[in-house]
Structure formats: structure tokens, C-alpha cells
Design a protein around this motif. Structure first.
Motif, PDB file in Angstrom:
ATOM      1  N   CYS A  90       0.833  -1.206   0.000  1.00  0.00           N
ATOM      2  CA  CYS A  90       0.000   0.000   0.000  1.00  0.00           C
ATOM      3  C   CYS A  90       0.865   1.253   0.000  1.00  0.00           C
ATOM      4  N   LEU A  91       1.940   1.231   0.786  1.00  0.00           N
ATOM      5  CA  LEU A  91       2.811   2.398   0.813  1.00  0.00           C
ATOM      6  C   LEU A  91       3.458   2.620  -0.555  1.00  0.00           C
ATOM      7  N   VAL A  92       3.890   1.529  -1.192  1.00  0.00           N
ATOM      8  CA  VAL A  92       4.525   1.647  -2.508  1.00  0.00           C
ATOM      9  C   VAL A  92       3.542   2.248  -3.505  1.00  0.00           C
ATOM     10  N   LEU A  93       2.292   1.762  -3.482  1.00  0.00           N
ATOM     11  CA  LEU A  93       1.324   2.319  -4.421  1.00  0.00           C
ATOM     12  C   LEU A  93       1.074   3.796  -4.143  1.00  0.00           C
ATOM     13  N   ALA A  94       1.017   4.166  -2.853  1.00  0.00           N
ATOM     14  CA  ALA A  94       0.799   5.576  -2.525  1.00  0.00           C
ATOM     15  C   ALA A  94       1.952   6.439  -3.035  1.00  0.00           C
ATOM     16  N   LEU A  95       3.184   5.959  -2.836  1.00  0.00           N
ATOM     17  CA  LEU A  95       4.325   6.751  -3.310  1.00  0.00           C
ATOM     18  C   LEU A  95       4.356   6.812  -4.832  1.00  0.00           C
ATOM     19  N   LEU A  96       3.984   5.685  -5.492  1.00  0.00           N
ATOM     20  CA  LEU A  96       3.937   5.708  -6.951  1.00  0.00           C
ATOM     21  C   LEU A  96       2.912   6.723  -7.437  1.00  0.00           C
ATOM     22  N   LEU A  97       1.749   6.776  -6.778  1.00  0.00           N
ATOM     23  CA  LEU A  97       0.728   7.737  -7.203  1.00  0.00           C
ATOM     24  C   LEU A  97       1.237   9.160  -7.073  1.00  0.00           C
ATOM     25  N   LEU A  98       2.068   9.420  -6.048  1.00  0.00           N
ATOM     26  CA  LEU A  98       2.540  10.788  -5.860  1.00  0.00           C
ATOM     27  C   LEU A  98       3.716  11.136  -6.764  1.00  0.00           C
ATOM     28  N   TYR A  99       4.694  10.212  -6.850  1.00  0.00           N
ATOM     29  CA  TYR A  99       5.953  10.604  -7.504  1.00  0.00           C
ATOM     30  C   TYR A  99       6.220   9.944  -8.845  1.00  0.00           C
ATOM     31  N   ALA A 100       5.465   8.911  -9.207  1.00  0.00           N
ATOM     32  CA  ALA A 100       5.683   8.293 -10.510  1.00  0.00           C
ATOM     33  C   ALA A 100       4.366   8.097 -11.214  1.00  0.00           C
ATOM     34  N   ASN A 101       3.494   9.079 -11.060  1.00  0.00           N
ATOM     35  CA  ASN A 101       2.165   8.977 -11.640  1.00  0.00           C
ATOM     36  C   ASN A 101       2.242   9.143 -13.154  1.00  0.00           C
ATOM     37  N   PRO A 102       1.829   8.105 -13.918  1.00  0.00           N
ATOM     38  CA  PRO A 102       1.979   8.203 -15.367  1.00  0.00           C
ATOM     39  C   PRO A 102       0.969   9.139 -16.025  1.00  0.00           C
ATOM     40  N   PHE A 103      -0.048   9.581 -15.260  1.00  0.00           N
ATOM     41  CA  PHE A 103      -1.123  10.335 -15.895  1.00  0.00           C
ATOM     42  C   PHE A 103      -1.000  11.845 -15.681  1.00  0.00           C
ATOM     43  N   THR A 104      -0.008  12.273 -14.908  1.00  0.00           N
ATOM     44  CA  THR A 104       0.124  13.701 -14.680  1.00  0.00           C
ATOM     45  C   THR A 104       1.318  14.223 -15.442  1.00  0.00           C
ATOM     46  N   GLY A 105       0.968  14.793 -16.570  1.00  0.00           N
ATOM     47  CA  GLY A 105       1.958  15.415 -17.472  1.00  0.00           C
ATOM     48  C   GLY A 105       3.381  14.956 -17.245  1.00  0.00           C
ATOM     49  N   LEU A 151       3.870   9.597   4.796  1.00  0.00           N
ATOM     50  CA  LEU A 151       3.038  10.057   3.699  1.00  0.00           C
ATOM     51  C   LEU A 151       2.436  11.428   3.999  1.00  0.00           C
ATOM     52  N   ALA A 152       2.027  11.645   5.246  1.00  0.00           N
ATOM     53  CA  ALA A 152       1.464  12.948   5.596  1.00  0.00           C
ATOM     54  C   ALA A 152       2.510  14.053   5.442  1.00  0.00           C
ATOM     55  N   LEU A 153       3.743  13.784   5.897  1.00  0.00           N
ATOM     56  CA  LEU A 153       4.788  14.806   5.764  1.00  0.00           C
ATOM     57  C   LEU A 153       5.123  15.055   4.295  1.00  0.00           C
ATOM     58  N   LEU A 154       5.148  13.963   3.494  1.00  0.00           N
ATOM     59  CA  LEU A 154       5.415  14.137   2.068  1.00  0.00           C
ATOM     60  C   LEU A 154       4.342  15.014   1.425  1.00  0.00           C
ATOM     61  N   LEU A 155       3.079  14.753   1.789  1.00  0.00           N
ATOM     62  CA  LEU A 155       1.996  15.556   1.206  1.00  0.00           C
ATOM     63  C   LEU A 155       2.168  17.026   1.542  1.00  0.00           C
ATOM     64  N   LEU A 156       2.687  17.309   2.734  1.00  0.00           N
ATOM     65  CA  LEU A 156       2.811  18.714   3.126  1.00  0.00           C
ATOM     66  C   LEU A 156       4.066  19.374   2.575  1.00  0.00           C
ATOM     67  N   TYR A 157       5.218  18.660   2.644  1.00  0.00           N
ATOM     68  CA  TYR A 157       6.485  19.330   2.336  1.00  0.00           C
ATOM     69  C   TYR A 157       7.147  18.909   1.042  1.00  0.00           C
ATOM     70  N   ALA A 158       6.703  17.799   0.461  1.00  0.00           N
ATOM     71  CA  ALA A 158       7.313  17.385  -0.802  1.00  0.00           C
ATOM     72  C   ALA A 158       6.244  17.031  -1.809  1.00  0.00           C
ATOM     73  N   ASN A 159       5.191  17.816  -1.791  1.00  0.00           N
ATOM     74  CA  ASN A 159       4.060  17.545  -2.666  1.00  0.00           C
ATOM     75  C   ASN A 159       4.436  17.875  -4.108  1.00  0.00           C
ATOM     76  N   PRO A 160       4.411  16.875  -5.009  1.00  0.00           N
ATOM     77  CA  PRO A 160       4.848  17.152  -6.380  1.00  0.00           C
ATOM     78  C   PRO A 160       3.836  17.950  -7.191  1.00  0.00           C
ATOM     79  N   PHE A 161       2.612  18.112  -6.670  1.00  0.00           N
ATOM     80  CA  PHE A 161       1.569  18.724  -7.486  1.00  0.00           C
ATOM     81  C   PHE A 161       1.347  20.196  -7.166  1.00  0.00           C
TER      82      PHE A 161
END
Lengths: 82, 82, 82, 82, 82
Positions: A67-82, B70-80
Motif C-alpha cells: 500500500c505504501l509503494v502504491l501511494a508513493l507511486l501515485l505521488l511521484y511516478a504517476n503516469p497520468f500527470t503530465g 506520507l502525511a509529511l510528504l503531502l505537506l512538504y514534498a508535494n509534487p503537485f
């Protein structure tokens, strides 16, 4: 409205990591409680018990890591965000 | 309406860290309670019991840490967010 | 509205990996708890018990892996997103 | 509105693989727990018990595989998407 | 709106295979658990018990296969989609 994908990604990462913490934590607590009781009843089998327990905990832990890996992939390796 | 991403990020960080506190805390409490009972029944196995307990607690704790990360990443390293 | 497929893919990946963590984790915790109790009752059968347990855990783990695989396929090998 | 079929396919694949993880995992955990208890009561029947258990787990596992196969077919061999 | 038949077909295949996994898996787990208990109580009847169990599992399995067959027919041999 082009940033809807990003909002869904953030929400999805949160949901994934939350579900990945709820049930595995409950299961690990249950397994550890059973191990405590078992060691109290058979202290001489403590080595076997804790070895079996740690392998089992590691297998439950993998699900939280998925679950953590999928969450990080969605944030930092998301294929759908430009 | 461009700051909707930031609102969702803040809310998501809150949800993640909340879920990451609810169930791991419950499970650790359950495991510690079982350990108390077990040590009371077999005081001479206290060393083995507390060693097994601490490893187990550490593995439950990791899930709370995943949520916090994940919470800290969302706040301080949010890629979006710009 | 062309990115609705991508939103559904992200949401679907999150749902799949969440379901893939909830029930398998619960089942593994139950199996490990039963194994702890069984080893405490028959310490001399610990080898057979832990061997049977690990095969069973591996079969439960496959389901979580199926869900993870589908989630990753939806994100990175989605046939419907251009 | 031509991509509604694709959205339903993605959602359907997620639903199928989620249902295919929930109940088979619960059943396998229950079967393994019963096997642990049975081996603890009759260690000399461990061979028969684990053989019977593994055949049963394989039959439960097939259902999860059916769901995975249907999910993959919906994604990669869908007859309705051009 | 001509593709409503196809959408319903996909949704129907998903529902069929999901229901075809939920209850048969639960029942097989229950049957295997009962068999484990029975073999532990009467190890000398293990041959009869496991033979009876396998025939029963095969008959439960057929229901999951019916659902899978119907799902595959809806997708690949649907008489209503030109």
C-alpha cells in the motif's frame, strides 16, 4: 478542472496508506498477543514460536508495504500527470 | 479554485495520520496487555517475552510511521503544488 | 472529460490494493494466531506446523499480490489510455 | 461518451479482483487455522492433514484465479473495445 | 446509446464471477475446516474423509465454474452484440 487527476491521486494515496495501516496492524497485534500467550504456556518452545511469529509478521508487513509503494507511486511516478 | 490541491493535501495528511494512529495503537495495546498477562504467569520467561514483544511492537510501529511519512510528504514534498 | 479513464484507473488501483490488504492480512493474522496456539500445545510438532503454515501464508499472500499486480497494470500498462 | 465501455471495464476488473481477494483469503485463513488445531491434536496424522489441506487450498485458490483471469480479459482481451 | 448492451454485459460478467467466488470460497473453507477436525478425531478414517471431501469440493467448485463460463459467454459469445 485539469487538476482533478492530481486531487484523486492525493486522495487515493491517503486511502491506500490508511487501509494499509488499519488491518495489518490489527492482525499483527492479534498474532503477537497469541504468541505471548503461547510463550507463557510453553517457555521452552520460545525459540520456535518467535521464529515462526517473525516470519508471519514479515508476510503481513508486506501488505502494508504494498500500500505504501502504491501511494508513493501515485505521488511521484504517476503516469497520468503530465 | 486553484488551491483545491492544497486543501486536499492538508485533509489527506490529517486522514492518513489519524488512521495511522487508530489501529496500530489499539493493536499495540492489545499486544502489551497480552504480554503483561504472560509475564505474570511465567515471570522466569520475562526476558524472552519482552524481546519478542519489542520486535513485534516495532513492526506495528512501522505502519504508523508509513502514515506519518506520507502525511509529511503531502505537506512538504508535494509534487503537485507548483 | 477525456481524463475520466485516468481518474477511474487511479481510483481503481487504490481500491484494489486496499481490498488486497484488508482481508488477506486478517486471514494471515488468524492463521498465525492458530499456529502459535498449536505449537504451544504440541511443541514437538513445531516443524510440521510451521511448514504447513508457511505454505498456507504463501497461498494467501498470492491474493494480495494479484491485487497489487492489477493496480500496477492499471497505472503503467493501461490499454485504454492513449 | 464512447469511452464508457472502457470505464466500466476498468471498474469491473477492480471489483472482480477485489471480490476475488476478500472471501477466498478469509476461507483459506479459516482452513489453515483449523489445520493448525487438528495437527496439534493429532500430530501423527500431520501428513494426511497437510495433504488434504493443500488440495483444498488449491481449490479455493482457483476462484481467486478465475477473478484475476476475468479482470485481465476485461483489460487486455475485451471484445467490445474496438 | 447502442452500446448499453455491451456495458451491461461487462457489468454482468463481473457480478457473475464475483458472486461465483464469494460463497463457494466460504463454503469450501468451511468444509475443509470440518474435515480437518474430523480427521483429527478419527485419523484411521482419513482415507474416507478426504475422498468424501474432494468429491464435495469438486461439486462446490462446479458452481464457480458455471459463473465463470457465463461470464466468458457474455464477453465472447454474446448473441445480442451484432
Amino acid at each position: 478542472m485539469n487538476n482533478l487527476i492530481e486531487i484523486v491521486s492525493i486522495g487515493g494515496a491517503v486511502v491506500a496508506v490508511s487501509f494499509g495501516a488499519v488491518m495489518p496492524a490489527f492482525s499483527e497485534g492479534r498474532a503477537i498477543a497469541a504468541a505471548m500467550e503461547a510463550i507463557a504456556r510453553q517457555p521452552e518452545a520460545a525459540g520456535t514460536l518467535s521464529r515462526t511469529l517473525f516470519v508471519g509478521l514479515a508476510m503481513i508487513e508486506t501488505m502494508a508495504i504494498y500500500c505504501l509503494v502504491l501511494a508513493l507511486l501515485l505521488l511521484y511516478a504517476n503516469p497520468f500527470t503530465g
